[in-house]
Design a protein around this motif. Structure first.
Motif, short mmCIF file in Angstrom:
data_model
loop_
_atom_site.label_atom_id
_atom_site.label_comp_id
_atom_site.label_asym_id
_atom_site.label_seq_id
_atom_site.Cartn_x
_atom_site.Cartn_y
_atom_site.Cartn_z
N VAL A 308 42.78 47.33 45.09
CA VAL A 308 41.87 46.19 45.18
C VAL A 308 41.92 45.58 46.57
N ASN A 309 43.13 45.34 47.07
CA ASN A 309 43.28 44.58 48.31
C ASN A 309 42.77 45.32 49.54
N GLN A 310 43.00 46.63 49.61
CA GLN A 310 42.65 47.39 50.80
C GLN A 310 41.18 47.82 50.74
N SER A 311 40.31 46.84 50.92
CA SER A 311 38.88 47.07 50.77
C SER A 311 38.12 46.06 51.60
N ARG A 312 36.92 46.42 52.02
CA ARG A 312 36.12 45.45 52.77
C ARG A 312 35.68 44.30 51.87
N GLU A 313 35.72 44.48 50.56
CA GLU A 313 35.47 43.37 49.65
C GLU A 313 36.72 43.04 48.84
N GLY A 314 37.89 43.19 49.49
CA GLY A 314 39.15 42.91 48.81
C GLY A 314 39.25 41.47 48.32
N SER A 315 38.96 40.50 49.20
CA SER A 315 39.04 39.09 48.79
C SER A 315 38.02 38.78 47.71
N ALA A 316 36.83 39.38 47.82
CA ALA A 316 35.80 39.15 46.81
C ALA A 316 36.21 39.75 45.46
#
Length: 712
Positions: A308-316
């Motif tokens: 989840v975290n290692q993504s361009r939309e991780g925070s989202a």
């Protein structure tokens, strides 16, 4: 300089937290007998987080303490020269002269430190105080940027503050556990064994796993959603649509304790189950099954990690997980809540201490004038000493070196020449920095190859200090062996440098206990209040959970946050976020038709500086293997056991192929551990990965890059 006392080799068994993953298992370590050998590690049955359980890494950690250690400072003026031993006096002179010259010519922004979740809290604190307070540069970042910064940002956006609201006991109380973006069986194995133990009792627990690969985690699942990489947020929106459709919304909770529901409802209604299932590449019936179970659950618990975290939309995506729990009332009570599984042993503590470029101790922000004033006063620095601008996150530090804007880059307790993305670009940038300093326990790392000054660091086991695990459990790790040679504790190195730079009063610590006491006083009144803790209390009463305000009795720290559904936001309400799914930052195309995802294996840890010296780990995982679906292997002309060339826009690596139907077509998997120092086995997975990431957390999308395969 002051240093921590270490127990002699004849000391009795020592207690500590394991220095690997964020589960934070308790270890009992027995010293070698008269014939020598390694320390023997076993689970501490009295540690409340792990109750005596331990994985292969923790069980063999005693074998990693002695081999391949750095014992004296090393120096070279240019990286094409050999490193030569020098004295600590000479090492500090080099540092002081460089820092003073840089401050006089370029200013504090030309100084940067890149730290580690391997730090103890005292190490984090001293480094932050030195750079952010004494020197006026917020350019302190840590490798938590690569693993947990999206969780930090997601919690803060949704709940008002960082801080996991759940505890490990919730694993025993939930009746639905959603494992999304986490191969828990291999990356947090002791927690996974706790779930399996519950399953064996046959008490109605349902496990749902969301992962493009079939893993040991999904093997135990009641439902495995093998979604396409980058579609996690679309899945959550589809699940939200079904909560609206089937009465899974707690209207009273939404009205009284959240804001933003109207916007979120519009987003969720646009993600009909058929649309979400199509984007995710799963059966609509499986999505509906998950929604049905969620609506039926008395306790729904979501666990996530790097996927989840290692993504361009991780925070989202983190906010998307929080949305589901807030809207359905599944937060603040036993067996329920959004629970981030921390990657490293003290990444949690580092967040509390202010160990990222935008943070200050006590979950404060450098951009908040009141927060800066509170910390400046506590630290004994003049008003305005702390810069009001967030510092450079690690990838921004790389870009600054490319432009020639950093005079000093100090890496401590981590190996970014394996763990960062786009490694060829990183190498070129680091080679452009006039002074690269490396504080490290082990010799011969990939980062050492580009360092001018190498400082031998005392690691866990050789210095006393505190670590905090994923459930906010604080453990005192006492020194139980002497540091090798001239190795010193990181906090003591930073404090000595602070004194030599003229900040004698601010860095006059005689022990790590004094450093910790100064830190916890800064947390008073904050969500992460630890002001009632001390080395003495932890030594006498064992691990404790925060919040632990002054006056709290041992064993009474809060197990869960937000039990009253009051949140640390201006309105006191949690915020619901309607972030639209965007997908991958680098989607596949005709030239690069596959998605490469990377991760860990059970027996190894990150860049193998420890586990490369453990025979059991090497036997279990002797080499890197590229997992390829049979259809993709056939298309590329590959057979099982052959070597493939894996190409991305940034380079290529060669690796042995493992053909398996346990990964979805169009996706390939490669472990990230084997860096250049592994010789013929070297397979720099992160050389292929891009640096694009979440614009909120600035965490790189290390879980997905577009690649192509050819026979090697």
């Amino acid at each position: 300089m002051a240093s921590d006392p270490a127990s002699p080799a004849a000391s009795p068994a020592a207690l500590a937290q394991c220095p690997y993953c964020g589960v934070g298992c308790g270890l009992e370590l027995k010293p070698p007998d008269e014939s020598g050998g390694a320390w023997i590690a076993r689970g501490d049955r009295h540690h409340p987080s792990s109750l005596g359980q331990v994985c292969i890494k923790g069980a063999t950690v005693g074998e990693t303490l002695h081999p391949n250690r750095l014992t004296t400072p090393l120096w070279r003026a240019r990286i094409d020269q050999p490193l030569e031993p020098i004295s600590w006096q000479r090492a500090f002179t080099i540092l002081v002269e460089r820092i003073q010259a840089t401050l006089a010519t370029k200013g504090p922004q030309a100084l940067a430190i890149y730290g580690s979740g391997q730090f103890l809290c005292e190490d984090y604190y001293a480094a932050n105080k030195l750079l952010k307070g004494a020197l006026g540069s917020n350019n302190f970042d840590a490798n938590s940027r690569l693993c947990m910064s999206s969780a930090v940002a997601g919690y803060a956006r949704s709940l008002g503050s960082d801080g996991p609201p759940c505890c490990y006991d919730d694993l025993d109380l939930a009746d639905l556990v959603l494992l999304i973006g986490t191969n828990t069986a291999e990356c947090h194995p002791v927690l996974f064994q706790r779930l399996l133990k519950r399953r064996r009792k046959g008490n109605g627990l349902r496990l749902v796993v969301v992962d493009p690969r079939a893993t040991a985690t999904s093997d135990a699942a009641d439902l495995h959603l093998a979604i396409a990489p980058g579609s996690d947020l679309a899945l959550l929106c589809g699940l939200g649509h079904l909560l609206l459709e089937h009465g899974g919304v707690d209207q009273a909770c939404v009205a009284a304790h959240t804001e933003g529901f109207a916007e979120l409802e519009i987003l969720w209604r646009a993600w009909q189950p058929a649309r979400a299932a199509a984007v995710c590449g799963i059966a609509e019936a499986d999505l509906r099954q998950l929604a049905e179970w969620w609506c039926q659950a008395t306790g729904a618990l979501s666990l996530w990690s790097m996927g989840v975290n290692q993504s361009r939309e991780g925070s989202a995506t983190v906010a998307g997980i929080c949305n589901l729990h807030l809207v359905s009332g599944q937060i603040g009570r036993p067996g329920a809540g959004p629970f981030s599984l921390t990657g490293q042993p003290n990444a949690m503590g580092g967040r509390e201490v202010g160990g990222l470029a935008q943070l200050l101790p006590g979950y404060r922000a450098v951009g908040d004038p009141a927060h800066r004033a509170e910390v400046e006063s506590h630290w004994g620095f003049a008003a305005g000493s702390i810069s009001p601008e967030p510092g450079l996150a690690v990838w921004q530090q790389i870009e600054a070196m490319e432009r020639g804007e950093l005079d000093l880059w100090w890496v401590a307790g981590t190996n970014p020449l394996v763990s960062l993305p786009s490694l060829d670009r990183v190498r070129a940038a680091v080679a452009n920095c006039p002074l690269v300093v490396l504080s490290e326990a082990y010799a011969g790392t990939e980062t050492e190859a580009l360092a001018h000054l190498v400082l031998p660091a005392a690691q866990w086991s050789e210095k006393t200090g505190v670590m905090v695990n994923s459930e906010r459990r604080v453990t005192l790790c006492s020194a139980f062996r002497q540091p090798p040679g001239e190795a010193r504790a990181d906090w003591a190195i930073f404090a000595e440098l602070g004194r030599r730079l003229g900040f004698v009063d601010q860095f006059s610590y005689a022990s790590a206990a004094e450093v910790y006491a100064e830190f916890v006083a800064l947390t008073a009144g904050r969500l992460c209040d630890s002001s009632g803790l001390s080395h003495r209390l932890l030594a006498e009463h064992g691990p404790q959970q925060w919040p632990f305000p002054a006056g709290t009795a041992p064993g009474v720290g809060a197990a869960r946050l937000y039990v009253d559904l009051a949140f640390p936001t201006p309105s006191g309400k949690a915020r619901l976020w309607a972030d639209p799914p965007l997908g991958l930052a680098e989607p596949p195309c005709d030239s690069y038709p596959l998605v490469l995802t990377v991760g860990r294996v059970l027996g190894h840890w990150h860049t193998m500086t420890r586990t490369a010296h453990v025979a059991r780990a090497l036997k279990a995982h002797p080499e890197p293997l590229l997992e390829v679906h049979p259809s993709d292997a056939a298309h590329a002309g590959l057979v099982d056991g052959a070597r493939a060339q894996v190409w991305s826009r940034r380079g290529a690596v060669s690796v042995k192929v493992q053909i398996t139907d346990r990964i979805r077509p169009g996706t390939v998997f490669l472990p990230m551990h084997w860096g250049a120092s592994q010789g013929e086995l070297a397979c720099e997975a992160n050389r292929l990965m891009h640096e694009l990431g979440c614009p909120i957390s600035m965490q790189p999308e290390l879980k997905a890059a577009a690649v192509a395969l050819t026979p090697a």
